[in-house]
Write a protein that holds these residues in place. Structure first.
Motif, mmCIF file in Angstrom:
data_model
loop_
_atom_site.group_PDB
_atom_site.id
_atom_site.type_symbol
_atom_site.label_atom_id
_atom_site.label_comp_id
_atom_site.label_asym_id
_atom_site.label_seq_id
_atom_site.Cartn_x
_atom_site.Cartn_y
_atom_site.Cartn_z
ATOM 1 N N THR A 199 0.593 -1.404 -0.517
ATOM 2 C CA THR A 199 0.223 0.418 -0.374
ATOM 3 C C THR A 199 0.754 1.322 -0.142
ATOM 4 O O THR A 199 1.831 1.411 0.240
ATOM 5 N N SER A 201 0.234 5.947 1.051
ATOM 6 C CA SER A 201 0.001 6.717 1.504
ATOM 7 C C SER A 201 0.727 7.949 1.158
ATOM 8 O O SER A 201 2.146 7.675 1.591
ATOM 9 N N THR A 203 2.069 12.102 -1.042
ATOM 10 C CA THR A 203 1.787 13.345 -1.959
ATOM 11 C C THR A 203 2.637 14.112 -2.206
ATOM 12 O O THR A 203 3.763 13.349 -2.315
ATOM 13 N N ALA A 229 6.141 9.781 0.625
ATOM 14 C CA ALA A 229 4.945 8.931 0.757
ATOM 15 C C ALA A 229 4.866 7.804 1.819
ATOM 16 O O ALA A 229 6.328 7.416 2.782
ATOM 17 N N GLY A 343 1.779 4.033 -7.597
ATOM 18 C CA GLY A 343 0.680 4.176 -6.229
ATOM 19 C C GLY A 343 0.633 5.591 -5.457
ATOM 20 O O GLY A 343 0.162 6.463 -5.221
ATOM 21 N N ARG A 346 -1.557 8.011 -7.545
ATOM 22 C CA ARG A 346 -3.264 7.906 -7.433
ATOM 23 C C ARG A 346 -2.982 8.120 -5.915
ATOM 24 O O ARG A 346 -3.783 8.569 -5.609
ATOM 25 N N SER A 347 -2.341 8.028 -4.939
ATOM 26 C CA SER A 347 -2.449 8.345 -3.422
ATOM 27 C C SER A 347 -2.666 9.718 -3.612
ATOM 28 O O SER A 347 -3.954 9.895 -2.791
ATOM 29 N N SER A 348 -1.570 10.774 -4.782
ATOM 30 C CA SER A 348 -2.017 11.560 -4.128
ATOM 31 C C SER A 348 -3.436 12.432 -4.916
ATOM 32 O O SER A 348 -3.535 13.136 -3.921
ATOM 33 N N LYS A 352 -6.245 9.512 -0.655
ATOM 34 C CA LYS A 352 -6.158 8.341 0.079
ATOM 35 C C LYS A 352 -4.803 7.852 0.171
ATOM 36 O O LYS A 352 -4.525 7.877 -0.868
ATOM 37 N N GLU A 353 -5.091 6.362 0.965
ATOM 38 C CA GLU A 353 -4.058 5.724 0.432
ATOM 39 C C GLU A 353 -4.642 4.480 -0.300
ATOM 40 O O GLU A 353 -5.831 4.137 -0.465
ATOM 41 N N VAL A 354 -3.762 4.099 -1.206
ATOM 42 C CA VAL A 354 -3.768 2.932 -2.426
ATOM 43 C C VAL A 354 -3.500 1.308 -2.195
ATOM 44 O O VAL A 354 -2.509 1.764 -1.885
ATOM 45 N N ASP A 355 -4.191 0.581 -2.946
ATOM 46 C CA ASP A 355 -3.621 -0.475 -3.153
ATOM 47 C C ASP A 355 -2.577 -1.234 -3.606
ATOM 48 O O ASP A 355 -2.787 -0.238 -5.256
#
Length: 359
Positions: A199, A201, A203, A229, A343, A346-348, A352-355
């Motif tokens: 995972t 998380s 920015t 991250a 990731g 995508r998270s930024s 939120k946190e992404v898999d």
């Protein structure tokens, strides 16, 4: 193999000069062609570097029709994918400059093509050839710190934003993460033995690059100049990552490996506003441990060698081609690096946190 290794160069920008300089040091290598989509640029490159046996091409597909043992791909980031796919499909071994690709899916398809073609895909992470980097990996892999449960890594420049193709998303795909952040990630992942990321998380931002006060091409700047991250890796390992092209700070801190038996702190080599990233070697290594119940630390001397890490990378590729060896720095390993960068973005964007899902 008695005949010379026949090499083609795709892309004739600044990094291509370094490839040519490395190849020319090897008597068993001949550069036979250079391709660049900009008219006359390949021919000018050939003339400048006195590549007397090389032919110029404006279409890399025509170059790939020639008898070649391998190619160096030195194009802008966004064309890494298609150029690599074309080269592998044409039966050529590939030495590809970092970053591997723009997206995770592209990296996956590049590795699949390498397997399908039976040709190697090696990615250009020359810091692995630093004797100190090799010591760190071997020391930790041998279990001298116990079980690693936390890693903190990241390099940053106080002022070190490039220009040109590096800052345009349509050419670079990404900014600081793809340029220098990938080195930090490789330091961590390679040392740990390439655990899978689970995972992220994160920015990213570009407060400096888009400000004319700090960058002369602010109007064209549309990539990130900072990223941070928190990454969960398999095996219960937490990885904290950060990178920056510019900041109001001297450093983003040392790299730290925390283990159940000991810890290690590593600082990058170099000084000045452009230093502080992991493409320039190791400055200091310190082990933190206990002796007889007492807290102590032990400085570990660094080796100062005259090795040109970039040249070592190219030599290793040529050796692998000549002797039918596996890729020195395989695409399968660097997929994990690319998965984390993918990731992070995508998270930024989602906040939120992404898999991270790997094939």
């Amino acid at each position: 193999m008695t005949s010379k290794i026949r090499i083609g160069i795709i892309g004739s920008g600044g990094i291509a000069r370094m490839h040519v300089n490395a190849y020319r040091q090897m008597e068993n290598v001949e550069i036979v062609g250079v391709a660049d989509i900009v008219p006359d640029r390949a021919s000018q490159f050939i003339a400048t570097h006195h590549l007397n046996h090389a032919h110029a091409y404006e279409d890399h597909l025509v170059l790939l029709e020639q008898e070649l043992d391998g190619v160096s791909i030195c194009t802008p980031n966004v064309s890494h994918y298609q150029t690599t796919i074309d080269a592998l499909a044409a039966g050529k071994n590939v030495l590809l400059e970092k970053p591997m690709s723009v997206t995770l899916q592209e990296s996956v398809e590049m590795v699949e093509m390498s397997k399908k073609s039976g040709k190697m895909l090696s990615i250009g992470f020359q810091p692995r050839y630093d004797p100190n980097m090799q010591f760190i990996r071997n020391y930790i892999q041998d279990g001298n710190l116990g079980k690693i449960y936390y890693v903190e890594v990241g390099g940053g420049r106080r002022r070190g934003m490039p220009q040109g193709t590096f800052i345009r998303k349509e050419l670079a795909g990404a900014g600081a993460l793809a340029d220098i952040g990938c080195y930090s990630l490789d330091l961590a992942l390679h040392t740990l033995g390439h655990p899978k990321p689970l995972t992220v998380s994160a920015t990213v931002s570009n407060h400096f690059g888009t400000n004319p006060k700090y960058h002369p091409e602010a109007e064209s700047f549309n990539v990130e100049d900072f990223g941070a991250a928190l990454i969960r890796l398999e095996g219960g390992i937490t990885l904290q990552f950060k990178t920056a092209w510019a900041m109001h700070m001297d450093t983003l801190g040392a790299t730290r490996f925390l283990g159940t038996d000991a810890g290690m702190k590593i600082t990058p080599y170099g000084e000045g506003p452009w230093s502080g990233v992991w493409d320039g070697g190791v400055g200091t290594i310190t082990k933190y441990h206990d002796i007889g119940g007492r807290l102590t630390h032990t400085p570990i001397p660094c080796v100062r060698s005259d090795l040109n890490l970039f040249d070592e990378k190219v030599k290793d590729f040529v050796n692998a081609v000549a002797n039918g060896l596996p890729a020195p720095i395989s695409g399968e390993q660097i997929i994990l690096n690319q998965a984390i960068i993918d990731g992070i973005f995508r998270s930024s964007e989602l906040g939120k946190e992404v898999d991270i899902v790997l094939p």
